[in-house]
Design a protein around this motif. Sequence first.
Motif, PDB file in Angstrom:
ATOM      1  N   GLN A   8      39.782 -52.315  42.536  1.00  0.00           N
ATOM      2  CA  GLN A   8      40.648 -51.192  42.193  1.00  0.00           C
ATOM      3  C   GLN A   8      40.534 -50.863  40.710  1.00  0.00           C
ATOM      4  N   GLY A  60      46.529 -50.833  37.239  1.00  0.00           N
ATOM      5  CA  GLY A  60      45.854 -51.955  37.876  1.00  0.00           C
ATOM      6  C   GLY A  60      46.153 -53.279  37.201  1.00  0.00           C
ATOM      7  N   ASP A  90      41.871 -56.506  43.787  1.00  0.00           N
ATOM      8  CA  ASP A  90      42.413 -55.884  42.572  1.00  0.00           C
ATOM      9  C   ASP A  90      41.290 -55.537  41.596  1.00  0.00           C
TER      10      ASP A  90
END
Length: 235
Positions: free
Chosen positions: A213, A203, A210
Amino acid sequence: MNIVALIPVRAGSSLKDKNIYPLGGYPLLAWSIACAKMSCHINSVGVYTDSEYYGVIGRQYGAICLPDDDPLIGKVSNHVFIKKWLDIWESCDFGEIDFVVILWATTPLRDVKYVDEAITGFLVSQATSLKSVMEMSESAYKAMKIENGYLVSLSGDTANIPRQQIPKTYHPNGYVDIMRGDFVREGKGWGDKVLPFLCEDVGEIDTASDIKQVERLLAEGIGGNILEYLRITNP
């Protein structure tokens, strides 16, 4: 041998204050500082920033944050602002730097054993620098652009060649980069022998999605050793 970690953190960004986003209760830049402090190779940690507030946070977690009236981060190529930071560092009598290990704050969920593995491999190589990369899911040779309203391949006719016949391509992921101090000092940048360090995607934060995630990966246990270190050293 003097190996110094550099964590560049810019306050201005399309995602405001992403470099200090509180992941797991700690600002992103603290994760990279902690990783550097856990390394068996890295001697010191420096934060280069255009924000005095970020500098305060960096010092809180044990990094050396030096003043710069005109930080170049985000304004010039990476190797240019790294040279300026190195010049400031060495002018403050912290010692001549042999190797700079760049740990981008936007990739917080590293495992320090892989950072040390990258450093070890680089030190015994003939490379001029190292960049961590991951294999792209679709080769860049398949990429196309729109020109005058029509699709045009970026690399001849490779967009139409079977995938199995096209070379694999790789994308930098910010896990760990290494530069030679003498090359930086002399303005040679990354040099002409950049060693690839292949690693998994853990990541990289650039957008709000993002962040989600990375938080999912953290919940799955990725980056847990650094989080444990942070909780012990900064309860």
